[in-house]
Design a protein around this motif. Structure first.
Motif, PDB file in Angstrom:
ATOM      1  N   THR A 142      -8.957 -49.532 -34.049  1.00 30.74           N
ATOM      2  CA  THR A 142      -8.551 -48.023 -33.759  1.00 30.74           C
ATOM      3  C   THR A 142      -7.129 -48.108 -33.188  1.00 30.74           C
ATOM      4  O   THR A 142      -6.488 -47.290 -33.423  1.00 30.74           O
ATOM      5  CB  THR A 142      -9.605 -47.937 -32.510  1.00 30.74           C
ATOM      6  N   PRO A 209       0.633 -34.644 -38.054  1.00 36.53           N
ATOM      7  CA  PRO A 209       0.435 -35.833 -38.342  1.00 36.53           C
ATOM      8  C   PRO A 209      -0.993 -36.017 -38.284  1.00 36.53           C
ATOM      9  O   PRO A 209      -1.980 -35.925 -39.293  1.00 36.53           O
ATOM     10  CB  PRO A 209       0.827 -37.073 -37.848  1.00 36.53           C
ATOM     11  N   ALA A 210      -1.732 -35.287 -36.513  1.00 35.21           N
ATOM     12  CA  ALA A 210      -3.213 -35.140 -37.429  1.00 35.21           C
ATOM     13  C   ALA A 210      -3.419 -33.586 -37.146  1.00 35.21           C
ATOM     14  O   ALA A 210      -3.454 -32.708 -36.430  1.00 35.21           O
ATOM     15  CB  ALA A 210      -4.258 -35.501 -36.071  1.00 35.21           C
ATOM     16  N   GLY A 284      -2.917 -42.561 -26.985  1.00 34.31           N
ATOM     17  CA  GLY A 284      -1.202 -42.878 -27.124  1.00 34.31           C
ATOM     18  C   GLY A 284      -0.267 -41.487 -27.021  1.00 34.31           C
ATOM     19  O   GLY A 284       1.300 -41.907 -27.186  1.00 34.31           O
TER      20      GLY A 284
HETATM   21  C1  HEM Z   1       3.121 -39.140 -33.114  1.00 28.16           C
HETATM   22  C2  HEM Z   1       1.694 -40.012 -33.202  1.00 28.16           C
HETATM   23  C3  HEM Z   1       0.121 -39.961 -33.143  1.00 28.16           C
HETATM   24  C4  HEM Z   1      -0.182 -38.530 -32.739  1.00 28.16           C
HETATM   25  C5  HEM Z   1       0.394 -37.534 -34.060  1.00 28.16           C
HETATM   26  C6  HEM Z   1      -1.648 -38.120 -32.263  1.00 28.16           C
HETATM   27  C7  HEM Z   1      -2.901 -37.690 -32.743  1.00 28.16           C
HETATM   28  C8  HEM Z   1      -3.497 -37.888 -32.285  1.00 28.16           C
HETATM   29  C9  HEM Z   1      -4.681 -36.610 -31.942  1.00 28.16           C
HETATM   30  C10 HEM Z   1      -4.704 -35.252 -31.934  1.00 28.16           C
HETATM   31  C11 HEM Z   1      -6.136 -37.471 -31.541  1.00 28.16           C
HETATM   32  C12 HEM Z   1      -6.906 -36.637 -30.915  1.00 28.16           C
HETATM   33  C13 HEM Z   1      -8.303 -36.729 -32.016  1.00 28.16           C
HETATM   34  C14 HEM Z   1      -9.851 -35.770 -31.294  1.00 28.16           C
HETATM   35  O1  HEM Z   1      -9.241 -34.975 -30.288  1.00 28.16           O
HETATM   36  O2  HEM Z   1     -10.509 -35.780 -32.014  1.00 28.16           O
HETATM   37  C15 HEM Z   1      -5.723 -38.756 -31.193  1.00 28.16           C
HETATM   38  C16 HEM Z   1      -6.192 -40.083 -29.785  1.00 28.16           C
HETATM   39  C17 HEM Z   1      -6.369 -40.734 -30.881  1.00 28.16           C
HETATM   40  N1  HEM Z   1      -5.367 -41.430 -30.523  1.00 28.16           N
HETATM   41 FE1  HEM Z   1      -3.252 -40.797 -30.941  1.00 28.16          FE
HETATM   42  N2  HEM Z   1      -1.809 -39.530 -32.142  1.00 28.16           N
HETATM   43  C18 HEM Z   1      -0.948 -40.666 -32.192  1.00 28.16           C
HETATM   44  C19 HEM Z   1      -0.344 -41.646 -31.801  1.00 28.16           C
HETATM   45  C20 HEM Z   1      -1.059 -42.393 -31.367  1.00 28.16           C
HETATM   46  C21 HEM Z   1      -0.865 -44.075 -30.881  1.00 28.16           C
HETATM   47  C22 HEM Z   1       0.749 -44.342 -30.676  1.00 28.16           C
HETATM   48  C23 HEM Z   1      -2.100 -44.752 -30.356  1.00 28.16           C
HETATM   49  C24 HEM Z   1      -1.765 -46.075 -29.591  1.00 28.16           C
HETATM   50  C25 HEM Z   1      -1.221 -46.697 -29.137  1.00 28.16           C
HETATM   51  C26 HEM Z   1      -2.839 -43.625 -30.486  1.00 28.16           C
HETATM   52  C27 HEM Z   1      -4.313 -43.757 -30.120  1.00 28.16           C
HETATM   53  C28 HEM Z   1      -5.385 -42.888 -29.777  1.00 28.16           C
HETATM   54  C29 HEM Z   1      -6.189 -43.175 -29.418  1.00 28.16           C
HETATM   55  C30 HEM Z   1      -7.219 -44.094 -29.575  1.00 28.16           C
HETATM   56  C31 HEM Z   1      -7.046 -41.705 -29.771  1.00 28.16           C
HETATM   57  C32 HEM Z   1      -9.039 -41.485 -29.486  1.00 28.16           C
HETATM   58  C33 HEM Z   1      -8.438 -40.729 -27.674  1.00 28.16           C
HETATM   59  C34 HEM Z   1      -9.708 -40.453 -27.053  1.00 28.16           C
HETATM   60  O3  HEM Z   1     -11.108 -40.107 -28.114  1.00 28.16           O
HETATM   61  O4  HEM Z   1     -10.321 -40.817 -26.483  1.00 28.16           O
HETATM   62  N3  HEM Z   1      -2.408 -42.338 -31.154  1.00 28.16           N
HETATM   63  N4  HEM Z   1      -4.557 -39.108 -31.390  1.00 28.16           N
END
Ligand code: HEM
Length: 334
Positions: A142, A209-210, A284
């Motif tokens: 992940t 991105p998301a 993150g």
């Molecule tokens: C511009 C960069 C990033 C964007 C736009 C982004 C966007 C998102 C979004 C929208 C979610 C929520 C998804 C949901 O609610 O279903 C998410 C969850 C998550 N992201 Fe990111 N993310 C980014 C960078 C990162 C980075 C750098 C990491 C790790 C080093 C990361 C790790 C995670 C993880 C582990 C989750 C799940 C959290 C959970 O369910 O508790 N992301 N991200």
């Protein structure tokens, strides 16, 4: 983060000299994967960059295709369907890389205090047990995937937007040059780079991105006046919210000034949600903003990127919002 960027920029020198373009999306994917490897797992993933990139692209494409058709969850369970076969084959390739990361740490016997070390040392508060191999594998997978592609895509779209908006690019260059004066940025410079952060925020408004966030309805419910049966999938779209005229003036226009502290305070909290919200907000978030700001400032300081004339830029909405095909850009040394 800046060490890896610096090494990449040294390699760009010849490209710039020869006037050869590069695919900025691919370059950012390689760089952010290398950074995840170094900062969170203390491992060099540069050799795996192409393998991970290709395998993840296939999984991305197939899952996006499957989820757009009815009964996709049934399709995923039929191993001989061509799409399912491709997903399984490429997931196995990614699994190999993840196994490699974990094996290398176990064999080294090192107790490194990075994220991997913390995951391996974590104990359940009640049972006192550590993670199973499967849990550890899933966490590393992940972080490896969520932790690099999103940031890479955000940066790729940012360079595209800057290439199309020379006035914004000039203001960004002025801020970066003034603050850094030819040295690499550090985390302490970030508060002094507000415009750099605003450019990234505005870029993720237009190209989050998301771009969709989905939830499974465990129970029947009512959302915004609509009846939602049990076991429904409910999707929200940051892409649509970020361009909604109720919250944004002239929403299609690229304008980082929307992200001054005053203007941010005027908007409803969830008019902007590139990292989601609530209990599952991106873990993150700060890592990504720190990384994107440091990388953007480091790159802008040394090179000006321009879209190759005639390049058709289109969206490829898979799990993340990628640019379709290659986003070819030329480099000019500054
Ligand atoms: C511009 C960069 C990033 C964007 C736009 C982004 C966007 C998102 C979004 C929208 C979610 C929520 C998804 C949901 O609610 O279903 C998410 C969850 C998550 N992201 Fe990111 N993310 C980014 C960078 C990162 C980075 C750098 C990491 C790790 C080093 C990361 C790790 C995670 C993880 C582990 C989750 C799940 C959290 C959970 O369910 O508790 N992301 N991200």
């Amino acid at each position: 983060m800046t060490e890896a960027t610096d090494a990449m920029l040294q390699n760009w020198h010849t490209l710039a000299k020869d006037g050869r373009p590069l695919d900025i999306n691919e370059a950012m994917m390689h760089l952010t994967l290398e950074i995840v490897g170094k900062t969170l797992f203390s491992i060099d993933l540069t050799r795996e960059a192409d393998t991970v990139g290709e395998a993840f692209s296939v999984v991305n494409e197939e899952i996006a295709r499957l989820t757009s058709i009815p009964f996709a969850n049934i399709g995923l369970k039929i191993p001989f369907l061509p799409g399912t076969r491709r997903i399984n084959k490429n997931t196995a390739i990614l699994t190999q890389v993840v196994h490699g990361i974990i094996q290398e740490r176990r064999q080294s016997g090192l107790e490194t205090e990075d994220l991997l070390g913390m995951l391996m040392a974590a104990r359940d508060e009640d049972s006192g047990e550590g993670m199973s191999d499967q849990q550890l594998h899933d966490e590393v997978m992940t972080i490896m995937l969520a932790g690099h592609e999103t940031t890479a895509v955000a940066l790729a779209w940012t360079f595209y937007l800057l290439s199309e908006h020379p006035a914004v690019r000039a203001e960004l260059e002025a801020e970066v040059d003034g603050v850094l004066n030819s040295r690499l940025p550090t985390i302490d410079d970030i508060p002094n780079l507000p415009y750099t952060t605003m450019v990234l925020e505005e870029s993720m408004r237009l190209y989050p991105p998301a771009y969709t966030i989905a939830r499974w309805g465990n129970e029947e419910d009512e959302v915004g006046g609509y009846y939602v049966p049990k076991n429904s999938v409910i999707t929200t779209s940051p892409y649509i919210t970020h361009r909604h005229p109720e919250f944004w003036d002239d929403p299609e226009r690229f304008d980082p000034q929307r992200f001054t502290p005053e203007r941010k305070a005027e908007r409803p909290r969830y008019a902007y949600l590139p990292f989601g919200g609530g209990p599952r907000i991106c873990i993150g978030n700060s890592f990504a903003m720190t990384e994107a700001t440091l990388l953007l400032a480091s790159i802008v300081q040394r090179y000006r990127l321009a879209l190759v004339p005639g390049t058709r830029v289109a969206l490829e909405p898979l799990i993340t919002l990628r640019p379709k095909g290659h986003l070819m850009m030329t480099l000019t040394s500054r």
